[in-house]
Structures are given as C-alpha cells and as structure tokens.
Motif scaffolding. Structure first.
Motif, short mmCIF file in Angstrom:
data_model
loop_
_atom_site.label_atom_id
_atom_site.label_comp_id
_atom_site.label_asym_id
_atom_site.label_seq_id
_atom_site.Cartn_x
_atom_site.Cartn_y
_atom_site.Cartn_z
N ARG A 77 -4.33 4.66 -3.59
CA ARG A 77 -5.68 4.97 -2.91
C ARG A 77 -6.64 4.45 -3.97
NH1 ARG A 77 -5.36 11.59 -1.21
NH2 ARG A 77 -3.82 11.10 0.31
N LYS A 83 0.54 8.63 -5.27
CA LYS A 83 -0.45 8.49 -4.10
C LYS A 83 -1.87 8.10 -4.96
CE LYS A 83 1.38 12.53 -1.50
NZ LYS A 83 1.17 13.83 -0.84
N GLU A 90 0.77 -1.14 0.15
CA GLU A 90 -0.14 0.12 0.12
C GLU A 90 1.03 1.24 -0.07
OE1 GLU A 90 -0.29 -1.70 4.33
OE2 GLU A 90 -0.25 -2.40 2.01
#
Length: 415
Positions: A276, A272, A129
């Motif tokens: 996400r 990013k 992640e």
C-alpha cells in the motif's frame, strides 16, 4: 486483489520450502555455542563452516544462471530441492569437523539456489502490487523456523546430539518435495515469451548479459550490501547471547520463540504495508530504525532476559521492514527473459557476500578463555555503516524502476 486458491497453494508451498532452507542455515547459529565445545573448534573454523555453505551456493548459482530461463522452473526447483535434502542428510550423519564441512558444501551447492528459483516463480505468477504480501508470507518461514524449528532443534541437540536437527529437517523436507511433484503446475511461460529460442542462446552469454545492464548492477550491489550485515552478526549471535549477555542455554530457545511469534504477526502486516505504501519509503524507515538498535545491541553486557527478548523482537521487526520492501523492489528489476538468470546471479552474489562477511566475522570475533566474545561491538558499527550504504544503493534501484515505469507496469506471466 485477492489470491486464487492455486496462488495460495503456491505461497504456502514456497513458504514451507523456505522454512526448511532457512532452518538448515539458521540452526547453525544457535548450535554455535554447542559446536564450538563438542567439535573443539575455534571461532575461525566455525566461521568457515558457515561460509562454506555460502561460497558453494554462490558458485552453483552462477552455474545455474545460464540455464535458469531454459527450463520449466518446477523441474529446476525439484532437482535442487532434492540435492538440498541429500546435503542436509550428510550433515545429519557427519562424524566430525571435516565431514561437516564437506556436508555444508554439498548443501550449499543445492540449497543456495532455491531462494532465487522461488523469487523467479513469485515474479512469474504474481503481479507487483501483490508481491509485498507474498514476500511477507514467505518471510514468515524465517519466523516459523524460530518459533518451531530452532527451539525444537536446540531441544533435540541437547537430548540426542547436534546431528539430530539436520535429520529432523530431512524428515520435514521429503513430504514437501512430494507435494511439489504432485500438485505444482509447470511454470514455463517464460520460455514461450522469449523472442529467441532458449536453445539458441549460450548459457555463458546469457549470464554475461545480466552484467551488461546498469540497473541490474545496482540491484546486485544492493543485494550484496543487504546480505553482508546479517551474515556478520548471525553466526555468533547465540554465543554472544550466552557468553556476553548472560542468557543460559536453557533460556536461549525462549528468545527465539518469542521473537519468532512476533515476526509471524508483523510479517504479513509489513507485507500489506509494503503493497500500500511506497516501498522505498518502507525500506528507509526500517533502515533508520535498525542502525541504532544494532549498535546498541552489539555493545551490551550482562542483560536481563526480558530486555534481550524485547530488543530482539523490535530489531527483527525493523529487519523485516527492510527485507520485505527490498525484495519486492528487486523482484521488479529483471526483464521477463532474464528473471531466472538475474535471480540466480543475484543469489550467487548474495551468498558470496555472505561467505566473505562470515569469514571476516570469524577473524574479528575472538573468544576469550572465559568464553566471552570480543570484537562483536566492532561488527555492530560496521553493520550500521553498511546499512547507510544500502539506503543509497536502493535509492538508485528505486529511481531507475520509477523512470522506466516498471513500478506501475510490472505484471505476472500468469495469474
């Protein structure tokens, strides 16, 4: 999740390393127009200069794959980076076409493996992640190479000759090597976690084992497709800009600077977003946007400077969308015991595919007596078709990762 102080250092040192490696390869494209004249070589010969790096990198990657999981990754990184510095130095003192060809081969033998070692380190030290942000930061190396390295390299080559950019890379690389030696911690947890002692598994068996797993094969195929498009277009991009789009050699650095600054801004944002959002969706979005832009760009004639810059900025942003998402997904494919071998084989296939693509581009693209390149538009249509195939192959990779629960469970060896 936030980066620790040491993780930030690792990201920074890998980004600086990639800056030098990317610059070493990327500088050949803007130097293309100059080298064709100075060395009095044909487009086929220039394509060979580009592809020899790739072929050498592909061969060394296969040789390194069997040993990649047997040693501390820090030691392997230091060894191959030292060889890369020596190869780049040979480019800086090359006396002509043949010596440059040999120097590019030496550089490829060592430099082509560095990307796979860096990817294995990222997979070892960062959870899945967080990898989108890491990949986005490392990809900034390409943007930094455009903003700082390529314009400076062009300036130095115009003032002091085409050797000077390579010597500049050597001077930048040596402090990075010293910093890795002094501050980078050993990266050897993968050895401890192996069920069978590394010494008990033959290098050849370890490499062949990576080809026995179907989900690895899909990943390898995707990587080769991802590479082919870039290697087809990049070697002659500067010559196309100068002779077909009407950009002067003095204006060319501005194109790279503006595109690079835009990439420095968009790279972390895309990283990013990739962390996400669903990574395959990000990849598909980038691919769909890339295809019409590539086809349009490769069919342009004389074009105003501002339009060339704007198109390059948008096109490079869509490429980053594809590459960051794809690299993050591919980093989750190998098992812990296979990370080094998988990344090395993957890098080898990437380089070999790039070498073939560069050679094909050198055969397709022809420079007329007036300097204009013909055949570049055909490469553009070929790239759009390849991008379509990559969407299909990456879908298979994503589906396999999802079915195996890898996307939800990928974790680093050590934070």
């Amino acid at each position: 999740m936030k980066f620790t102080k040491y993780q930030r250092f690792v990201v920074a040192i890998l980004a600086f390393l990639q800056f030098t490696v990317v610059l070493d390869f990327a500088i050949l494209s803007p130097l293309g127009a100059l080298l064709l004249q100075e060395l009095r070589i044909s487009t086929v010969q220039f394509g060979l200069v580009v592809s020899m790096y790739a072929f050498a990198a592909g061969g060394s990657g296969f040789l390194a794959a069997g040993f990649a999981d047997k040693f501390d990754r820090k030691k392997i990184l230091l060894f191959f980076y030292a060889g890369f510095i020596v190869g780049t130095l040979l480019c800086g003192i090359a006396t002509g076409y043949r010596s440059l060809l040999i120097a590019r081969t030496v550089t490829g033998l060592f430099g082509g493996v560095l990307g796979s070692i860096s990817s294995a380190i990222v997979a070892d030290l960062f959870p899945f992640e967080m990898r989108g942000r890491v990949m986005g930061s490392v990809q900034m190396a390409l943007a930094a190479a455009q903003v700082l390295g390529i314009p400076l390299g062009l300036y130095l080559s115009n003032r002091f000759g085409w050797h000077s950019p390579f010597l500049m890379i050597v001077l930048v690389s040596i402090p990075i090597w010293v910093m890795m030696l002094l501050r980078l911690k050993p990266i050897d947890d993968h050895i401890v976690l192996q069920k069978v002692a590394p010494s008990e598994v033959s290098p050849l068996k370890h490499v062949l084992g990576t080809f026995s797993k179907p989900h690895y094969l899909w990943a390898f195929g995707s990587t080769m497709l991802l590479t082919t498009g870039g290697y087809m277009l990049m070697p002659f991009a500067s010559a196309f800009s100068v002779h077909n789009l009407g950009i002067t050699l003095k204006q060319l650095p501005l194109v790279y600077v503006v595109t690079g600054f835009a990439s420095i801004i968009t790279g972390p944002i895309i990283g990013k977003m990739s962390d996400r959002a669903e990574k395959y969706a990000v990849f598909v979005l980038g691919s769909i946007l890339t295809m019409p832009l590539v086809a349009w760009y490769c069919n342009l004639g004389i074009t105003p400077l501002w339009q060339v810059i704007a198109l390059n900025v948008v096109l490079f942003t869509t490429v980053l969308l594809r590459m960051i998402a794809a690299q993050t997904l591919l980093s989750a494919v190998p098992d812990v015991n296979d990370r080094g071998a998988f990344m090395s084989v993957n890098s080898s296939l990437q380089q070999l595919a790039g070498g073939v693509a560069s050679s094909v581009a050198g055969l397709v693209v022809v420079q007329t007596p007036e300097g204009k390149l013909t055949g570049y538009e055909g490469l553009g249509f070929a790239v759009t078709f390849i991008v379509t195939l990559t969407i299909v192959s990456m879908y298979k990779v994503n589906a396999q990762l999802a079915s195996n629960g890898v996307l939800a469970s990928a974790r680093p060896l050590r934070a």
